[in-house]
Design a protein around this motif. Structure first.
Motif, PDB file in Angstrom:
ATOM      1  N   ARG A   8     -43.171  34.051  43.426  1.00  0.00           N
ATOM      2  CA  ARG A   8     -44.028  33.822  42.264  1.00  0.00           C
ATOM      3  C   ARG A   8     -43.258  33.757  40.948  1.00  0.00           C
ATOM      4  O   ARG A   8     -43.618  33.021  40.060  1.00  0.00           O
ATOM      5  CB  ARG A   8     -45.080  34.930  42.174  1.00  0.00           C
ATOM      6  N   PRO A  12     -41.792  26.775  38.199  1.00  0.00           N
ATOM      7  CA  PRO A  12     -42.062  25.555  38.968  1.00  0.00           C
ATOM      8  C   PRO A  12     -40.790  24.976  39.575  1.00  0.00           C
ATOM      9  O   PRO A  12     -39.707  25.099  39.009  1.00  0.00           O
ATOM     10  CB  PRO A  12     -42.653  24.603  37.936  1.00  0.00           C
ATOM     11  N   GLN A  16     -42.171  19.857  41.329  1.00  0.00           N
ATOM     12  CA  GLN A  16     -43.364  20.054  40.510  1.00  0.00           C
ATOM     13  C   GLN A  16     -43.144  19.501  39.101  1.00  0.00           C
ATOM     14  O   GLN A  16     -44.017  18.826  38.548  1.00  0.00           O
ATOM     15  CB  GLN A  16     -43.713  21.539  40.399  1.00  0.00           C
ATOM     16  N   ARG A  52     -49.024  20.321  34.306  1.00  0.00           N
ATOM     17  CA  ARG A  52     -48.494  21.312  35.250  1.00  0.00           C
ATOM     18  C   ARG A  52     -49.135  21.080  36.602  1.00  0.00           C
ATOM     19  O   ARG A  52     -50.347  20.926  36.702  1.00  0.00           O
ATOM     20  CB  ARG A  52     -48.793  22.734  34.772  1.00  0.00           C
ATOM     21  N   SER A  54     -49.660  22.224  40.682  1.00  0.00           N
ATOM     22  CA  SER A  54     -49.648  23.371  41.589  1.00  0.00           C
ATOM     23  C   SER A  54     -48.516  23.191  42.612  1.00  0.00           C
ATOM     24  O   SER A  54     -48.058  22.070  42.853  1.00  0.00           O
ATOM     25  CB  SER A  54     -50.990  23.500  42.306  1.00  0.00           C
ATOM     26  N   ASP A  56     -48.462  23.040  45.758  1.00  0.00           N
ATOM     27  CA  ASP A  56     -48.762  22.093  46.843  1.00  0.00           C
ATOM     28  C   ASP A  56     -49.023  20.677  46.321  1.00  0.00           C
ATOM     29  O   ASP A  56     -49.352  19.777  47.095  1.00  0.00           O
ATOM     30  CB  ASP A  56     -49.939  22.585  47.682  1.00  0.00           C
ATOM     31  N   ILE A  59     -53.206  19.913  42.680  1.00  0.00           N
ATOM     32  CA  ILE A  59     -53.927  20.098  41.423  1.00  0.00           C
ATOM     33  C   ILE A  59     -52.966  19.860  40.270  1.00  0.00           C
ATOM     34  O   ILE A  59     -51.880  20.436  40.222  1.00  0.00           O
ATOM     35  CB  ILE A  59     -54.535  21.515  41.317  1.00  0.00           C
ATOM     36  N   THR A  61     -52.912  20.029  36.136  1.00  0.00           N
ATOM     37  CA  THR A  61     -53.608  20.443  34.919  1.00  0.00           C
ATOM     38  C   THR A  61     -52.940  19.759  33.733  1.00  0.00           C
ATOM     39  O   THR A  61     -51.766  19.997  33.461  1.00  0.00           O
ATOM     40  CB  THR A  61     -53.561  21.978  34.754  1.00  0.00           C
TER      41      THR A  61
END
Length: 145
Positions: A8, A12, A16, A52, A54, A56, A59, A61
């Protein structure tokens, strides 16, 4: 030991970042050229500051702001109304397994920069900066140089 790519705190991945930048560029082009069939969007000049994605890549944003920051809520409503068409137009030129779901958020970066600029321009802050500079320049801290 190999690093865990899904941890975590690592931020990114390069992929990404690359996909997010490509989506940002494509969204900007679509909005600039008026490729979306929405009269409200065609009447607005919208800046896409960042996208940005996700981990995977499903998604995306998008951080957006209308020119001058006015009518931001109306811009979000119009973008959400055209979300499907925008998703299709973005995915059409990208080589991804899935077309990412687009989400739109007001970009507050410019507002934060302006607040910081105003804060640094205040008289009391300028006095503190000048005082610190005087202390640094006139301080005899024992240096031989």
């Amino acid at each position: 030991m190999a690093s865990n790519r899904t941890s975590r705190g690592s931020g990114p991945s390069q992929r990404q970042l690359r996909v997010g930048e490509e989506i940002r560029r494509r969204l900007s082009e679509i909005l600039q050229r008026g490729e979306v069939h929405d009269l409200d969007l065609a009447a607005m000049s919208i800046t896409v500051g960042e996208v940005r994605v996700s981990p995977d890549l499903r998604i995306a944003t998008a951080y957006v702001l209308p020119l001058g920051g006015k009518d931001a809520d109306e811009a979000i409503v119009a973008l959400n109304r055209s979300k499907g068409e925008l998703r299709y137009l973005v995915a059409r030129v990208m080589k991804l397994k899935f077309a990412p779901e687009l989400r739109f958020v007001i970009d507050e970066t410019f507002e934060q920069m302006e607040k910081t600029r105003r804060l640094l321009a205040e008289d009391r802050v300028q006095r503190d900066i000048a005082k610190r500079d005087e202390d640094d320049n006139g301080d005899d801290d024992g240096d031989l140089g």
